[in-house]
Design a protein around this motif. Sequence first.
Motif, PDB file in Angstrom:
ATOM      1  N   LEU A  76       0.827  -1.216   0.000  1.00  0.00           N
ATOM      2  CA  LEU A  76       0.000   0.000   0.000  1.00  0.00           C
ATOM      3  C   LEU A  76       0.857   1.260   0.000  1.00  0.00           C
ATOM      4  CD1 LEU A  76      -2.665  -1.270   2.537  1.00  0.00           C
ATOM      5  CD2 LEU A  76      -3.124  -0.604   0.165  1.00  0.00           C
ATOM      6  N   ALA A  80       0.917   4.191  -2.808  1.00  0.00           N
ATOM      7  CA  ALA A  80       0.738   5.594  -2.440  1.00  0.00           C
ATOM      8  C   ALA A  80       1.870   6.455  -2.988  1.00  0.00           C
ATOM      9  CB  ALA A  80       0.668   5.730  -0.923  1.00  0.00           C
ATOM     10  N   CYS A 165      -4.443   5.262  -0.365  1.00  0.00           N
ATOM     11  CA  CYS A 165      -3.500   4.151  -0.146  1.00  0.00           C
ATOM     12  C   CYS A 165      -2.595   4.432   1.049  1.00  0.00           C
ATOM     13  CB  CYS A 165      -2.658   3.924  -1.404  1.00  0.00           C
ATOM     14  SG  CYS A 165      -3.569   3.227  -2.794  1.00  0.00           S
TER      15      CYS A 165
END
Length: 305
Positions: A76, A80, A165
């Motif tokens: 994640l 991001a 995210c």
Amino acid sequence: MSPLRGILLKLISVLVFIAMAALIKATAAHVPPGEAVFFRSFFAIPVILVWLAWRRELRSGVRVASPLGHFWRGLLGTAAMGLGFAGLGMLPLPEVTAIGYASPILTVVFAAMFLGERVRAFRIAAVAMGLAGVLIVLSPRLGGIGVASDREALGAMVVLMGAVCSSLAQVFVRKLVASERTSAIVFWFSVTASVLSLISLPFGWVVPAPREAALLVLAGVLGGVGQVFLTSSYRFADAGVIAPFEYASMIFAIGIGYVFFGEVPTLIMLGGAALVISAGVLIIWREHQLGLERARQRKAMTPQG
């Protein structure tokens, strides 16, 4: 504890991260986001290792108890970072910074959803205020006010997805800190991001020009340096004292954006950012108060004598 020292280290880390973002932005016209993620992550690793060796924590500092948790946090976090870097090529630096402020606000929502944290009226109101500020920042790019190009609209949505995210990654960090050292979380994120970024290799990596390569390597080094300063800052002051100084990044972003990219923030963007920052500070303050309250409850329940 030395709050002033902690605040100073935090401010330095914020400035370093904004400088890193500016270096990525300077290469964004030619270097794809996945490749930028690789440079940012891979060249941060030596800095982190040197820091751990200096603290004599090279072995203990990278030991993990939850490899799968680190993987999901890394996945994640890498997403991001890649989305944020893509947005830097489409939007002004201050605007990307302002939209990124949605992350800690969304973290409150996701922590309630996935960790079962109780969110009462005060934080619900702060989250609503922060999301309203994000919508104000986004509105010119999405056609709410004025005319926005397709590229700018895409950039706004990409950065917002990056914030989503990032907030999900923070939920995993909240779980990891219960069993993992901060140094391990930092180190293995850089390793995971370096590996995962290679997935984008078939989708248009380029051979950077010498100047671009130098900027990308410097961005990676600064990423590691910024992480060291950020982690060190929490050794000298409570998170509730230090965390609000994250929003100094807007001042640095406006200055660097104006000097190096000729970017002038709009009043709409500044107004929305001010609303988001206010909401973020309120959330930080409230979480600090809740932390103190929980500490008092634990102390009261501890047998005396």
